[in-house]
Design a protein around this motif. Structure first.
Motif, short mmCIF file in Angstrom:
data_model
loop_
_atom_site.label_atom_id
_atom_site.label_comp_id
_atom_site.label_asym_id
_atom_site.label_seq_id
_atom_site.Cartn_x
_atom_site.Cartn_y
_atom_site.Cartn_z
N ALA A 1 0.83 -1.20 0.00
CA ALA A 1 0.00 0.00 0.00
C ALA A 1 0.87 1.26 0.00
N THR A 2 1.92 1.24 0.82
CA THR A 2 2.82 2.39 0.89
C THR A 2 3.55 2.61 -0.43
N LEU A 3 4.06 1.54 -1.00
CA LEU A 3 4.79 1.67 -2.26
C LEU A 3 3.86 2.06 -3.41
N TYR B 1 4.77 5.12 -5.67
CA TYR B 1 4.90 4.95 -7.11
C TYR B 1 3.90 5.83 -7.86
N GLY B 2 2.65 5.85 -7.40
CA GLY B 2 1.63 6.65 -8.07
C GLY B 2 1.99 8.13 -8.07
N ALA B 3 2.46 8.65 -6.93
CA ALA B 3 2.86 10.05 -6.86
C ALA B 3 4.05 10.34 -7.75
N THR B 4 4.99 9.40 -7.80
CA THR B 4 6.20 9.59 -8.61
C THR B 4 5.85 9.60 -10.10
N VAL B 5 4.93 8.74 -10.50
CA VAL B 5 4.50 8.72 -11.91
C VAL B 5 3.92 10.07 -12.30
N LEU B 6 3.05 10.62 -11.46
CA LEU B 6 2.43 11.91 -11.77
C LEU B 6 3.49 13.01 -11.89
N PHE B 7 4.49 12.98 -11.01
CA PHE B 7 5.57 13.97 -11.09
C PHE B 7 6.39 13.76 -12.37
N LEU C 1 11.44 11.16 -5.86
CA LEU C 1 11.31 9.78 -5.38
C LEU C 1 12.09 9.59 -4.08
N ASP C 2 13.29 10.14 -4.02
CA ASP C 2 14.10 10.02 -2.80
C ASP C 2 13.38 10.65 -1.61
N ARG C 3 12.74 11.79 -1.83
CA ARG C 3 12.01 12.44 -0.74
C ARG C 3 10.82 11.61 -0.29
N ARG C 4 10.13 11.00 -1.23
CA ARG C 4 8.98 10.16 -0.86
C ARG C 4 9.44 8.94 -0.06
N ILE C 5 10.52 8.33 -0.48
CA ILE C 5 11.03 7.16 0.24
C ILE C 5 11.55 7.56 1.62
N GLY D 1 10.39 9.92 3.45
CA GLY D 1 9.22 10.08 4.28
C GLY D 1 8.70 8.75 4.80
N VAL D 2 8.71 7.76 3.94
CA VAL D 2 8.26 6.42 4.36
C VAL D 2 9.21 5.86 5.42
N MET D 3 10.50 6.04 5.24
CA MET D 3 11.48 5.52 6.20
C MET D 3 11.30 6.19 7.56
N ARG D 4 11.01 7.48 7.58
CA ARG D 4 10.78 8.17 8.86
C ARG D 4 9.55 7.61 9.55
#
Length: 227
Positions: free
Chosen positions: A144-146, A150-156, A172-176, A178-181
């Motif tokens: 679900a997280t990925l 992925y969906g947000a990265t595709v739009l960007f 993508l690095d910023r999104r990942i 955020g997930v890691m935090r």
């Protein structure tokens, strides 16, 4: 002509028309005419015409990504970097205009579920290719997280004109990150004595959740017919 060959021919024949007509009935008719596949077989393989062609194109991209990942040595990369690499490979294998038209198509309310399943399938393909062994609720939360990342990265990516698409890589690095935090926060909360008490009940319930078996029609396990 074998079904797999016919599917491949139809999707390939559709791509030149997608930029002009989208994943539509017009594109489907043009693909049938250009591919040499009989109309009866084409309709049997893709009963919803352009919509099913778009989903087949997406599934083919996932399969190509999995093959590309299998050919790479990712052992020296941190796991977060392996995920980023998988996403970037998936994007590199896609035709931007075909994805743009697909994004528009699956934004329609009656096709939103198909679009969500396609995103989930990509996330599942990435986690599976990277050796994910989760057998509890984490199987679902990871995908679900990925899917969201992925969906947000595709739009960007669709609007990124930066050199070598560096802006997409940074996004993508910023999104990942955020997930890691978020994952670190979860781990810290679970390790805290008070957190353990507060989460005891929910975790006992969530601990009973298991990933689906390898049957068609279940989230992440819906196997499209291969080419």
């Amino acid at each position: 002509m074998q079904e797999a060959e016919a599917r491949q021919k139809l999707v390939a024949a559709a791509l030149p028309h997608v930029a002009f007509d989208g994943w539509t009935a017009a594109t489907f008719r043009a693909a049938v005419a250009d591919s040499g596949v009989t109309p009866a077989l084409a309709v049997a393989l893709f009963p919803r015409g352009g919509t099913d062609l778009a989903l087949a194109y997406h599934a083919a991209g996932d399969a190509a990504m999995v093959a590309a990942l299998a050919a790479e040595d990712l052992s020296a990369l941190r796991f977060r970097d392996r995920i980023a690499r998988a996403v970037l490979i998936r994007l590199s294998l896609a035709d931007r205009e075909a994805v743009r038209r697909g994004t528009t198509l699956f934004a329609l309310p009656h096709l939103a579920a198909d679009g969500a399943r396609a995103l989930w399938s990509t996330a599942d393909a990435i986690w599976t290719a990277l050796g994910d062994s989760a057998d509890d609720v984490n199987w679902y939360t990871k995908r679900a997280t990925l899917s969201a990342v992925y969906g947000a990265t595709v739009l960007f990516w669709l609007g990124d004109d930066s050199p070598d698409q560096q802006a997409t890589r940074d996004f993508l690095d910023r999104r990942i990150e955020g997930v890691m935090r978020f994952e670190k926060l979860k781990a810290d909360t679970a390790a805290n004595p008070l957190g353990k008490v507060l989460l005891a009940g929910p975790m006992a319930l969530l601990g009973r959740i298991r990933p689906p078996g390898p049957r068609d029609g279940l989230p992440g396990r819906r196997a499209p017919r291969p080419f």
